[in-house]
Write an enzyme that holds these catalytic residues in place. Structure first.
Site, PDB file in Angstrom:
ATOM      1  N   ASP A 196    -100.551 -27.103 -30.529  1.00 30.61           N
ATOM      2  CA  ASP A 196    -101.108 -25.675 -30.128  1.00 30.61           C
ATOM      3  C   ASP A 196    -102.615 -25.556 -30.543  1.00 30.61           C
ATOM      4  OD1 ASP A 196    -101.489 -22.991 -30.117  1.00 30.61           O
ATOM      5  OD2 ASP A 196     -99.329 -22.385 -30.660  1.00 30.61           O
TER       6      ASP A 196
ATOM      7  N   GLU B 105     -94.090 -34.866 -32.007  1.00 37.01           N
ATOM      8  CA  GLU B 105     -94.263 -33.376 -32.087  1.00 37.01           C
ATOM      9  C   GLU B 105     -93.626 -32.754 -30.819  1.00 37.01           C
ATOM     10  OE1 GLU B 105     -94.489 -30.896 -33.605  1.00 37.01           O
ATOM     11  OE2 GLU B 105     -96.158 -30.969 -34.843  1.00 37.01           O
TER      12      GLU B 105
ATOM     13  N   GLY C 157     -89.197 -28.238 -34.875  1.00 33.39           N
ATOM     14  CA  GLY C 157     -89.330 -28.419 -33.446  1.00 33.39           C
ATOM     15  C   GLY C 157     -89.125 -29.554 -32.730  1.00 33.39           C
TER      16      GLY C 157
HETATM   17  C1  PRP Z   1     -94.885 -25.444 -34.420  1.00 41.16           C
HETATM   18  C2  PRP Z   1     -94.852 -26.928 -33.825  1.00 41.16           C
HETATM   19  C3  PRP Z   1     -95.846 -27.870 -34.447  1.00 41.16           C
HETATM   20  C4  PRP Z   1     -97.037 -26.722 -34.738  1.00 41.16           C
HETATM   21  C5  PRP Z   1     -98.024 -26.810 -33.897  1.00 41.16           C
HETATM   22  O1  PRP Z   1     -94.173 -25.558 -35.656  1.00 41.16           O
HETATM   23  O2  PRP Z   1     -93.491 -27.472 -34.001  1.00 41.16           O
HETATM   24  O3  PRP Z   1     -95.452 -28.493 -35.427  1.00 41.16           O
HETATM   25  O4  PRP Z   1     -96.344 -25.502 -34.791  1.00 41.16           O
HETATM   26  O5  PRP Z   1     -99.187 -25.681 -33.964  1.00 41.16           O
HETATM   27  P1  PRP Z   1    -100.468 -26.042 -34.428  1.00 41.16           P
HETATM   28  O6  PRP Z   1    -101.250 -26.917 -33.335  1.00 41.16           O
HETATM   29  O7  PRP Z   1    -100.953 -24.630 -33.996  1.00 41.16           O
HETATM   30  O8  PRP Z   1    -100.644 -26.340 -35.790  1.00 41.16           O
HETATM   31  P2  PRP Z   1     -93.701 -24.236 -36.478  1.00 41.16           P
HETATM   32  O9  PRP Z   1     -95.016 -24.069 -37.528  1.00 41.16           O
HETATM   33  O10 PRP Z   1     -93.625 -23.331 -35.460  1.00 41.16           O
HETATM   34  O11 PRP Z   1     -92.483 -24.723 -37.083  1.00 41.16           O
HETATM   35  P3  PRP Z   1     -90.984 -25.289 -36.529  1.00 41.16           P
HETATM   36  O12 PRP Z   1     -91.439 -26.459 -35.867  1.00 41.16           O
HETATM   37  O13 PRP Z   1     -90.186 -25.426 -37.906  1.00 41.16           O
HETATM   38  O14 PRP Z   1     -90.418 -24.160 -35.711  1.00 41.16           O
END
Ligand code: PRP
Length: 179
Positions: free
Chosen positions: A104, A100, A43
């Site tokens: 979330d 980042e 991301g």
């Molecule tokens: C998303 C984002 C963060 C993470 C945040 O990645 O890029 O790394 O989720 O979420 P959290 O605070 O609930 O842990 P994702 O797992 O969607 O993977 P990607 O970046 O490869 O799409």
């Protein structure tokens, strides 16, 4: 036919914020010889690319990839994160800034902060473009923040829905019927 996601943060707002964040980071790291930017795949790739090109402090780019267990909502795996790809170089005694796209629940960053702290960096900070405070499960300290957003499904500027929309130039809200 999916609707175009409704803009939540426009291209212009992102551009201004990235410039502002870069200026603050430049000021804070003015006395360091080198800064290691660690982008969290996938991301963060768009944000990292724009932010890094705005910085004047000498920097090195690294990537790290993590994944939450598929069924993270289940009790058993709540908050479980695993390392898919590590950084290439040792970060001991380096000034490290994790970049980042979104904090979330906070589990990803909580995991990365534990992992990277154990390697003895000179400093470790976090820059995130987006933060969804309503979803917090693990409290993490955010040093540089772009935008606080409500608990809606966001896509674009690196963020996906089932690998779509990452190259959308703005942050948009994906309608429930398009998920
Ligand atoms: C998303 C984002 C963060 C993470 C945040 O990645 O890029 O790394 O989720 O979420 P959290 O605070 O609930 O842990 P994702 O797992 O969607 O993977 P990607 O970046 O490869 O799409």
């Amino acid at each position: 036919m999916a609707h175009p996601p409704a803009p939540l943060v426009t291209e212009e707002e992102i551009r201004h914020k990235v410039a502002e964040l870069a200026a603050t980071i430049d000021r804070d790291y003015a006395d360091v010889d080198s800064l290691v930017l660690v982008g969290v795949l996938k991301g963060s790739f768009v944000f990292l690319s724009d932010l890094a090109r705005r910085l004047t402090v000498p920097n090195r780019i690294e990537f790290i990839a993590v994944s939450s267990y598929g069924d993270r909502e289940s009790e058993e795996h709540l908050g479980s994160v695993r390392l898919l790809m590590d950084v290439r170089h040792d970060i001991a005694d380096e000034h490290v800034l994790v970049v980042e796209d979104i904090v979330d629940t906070g589990h990803t960053i909580a995991y990365l902060q534990r992992l990277l702290t154990a390697r003895g960096p000179a400093s470790l900070k976090l820059c995130t473009l987006l933060h969804k405070p309503d979803r917090t499960e693990a409290e993490v300290a955010i040093d540089y923040l772009g935008f606080t957003i409500p608990d809606v499904w966001v896509v674009g500027y690196g963020l996906d829905y089932a690998e779509r929309y990452r190259t959308l130039p703005y942050i948009g809200e994906l309608a429930a019927e398009d998920r």
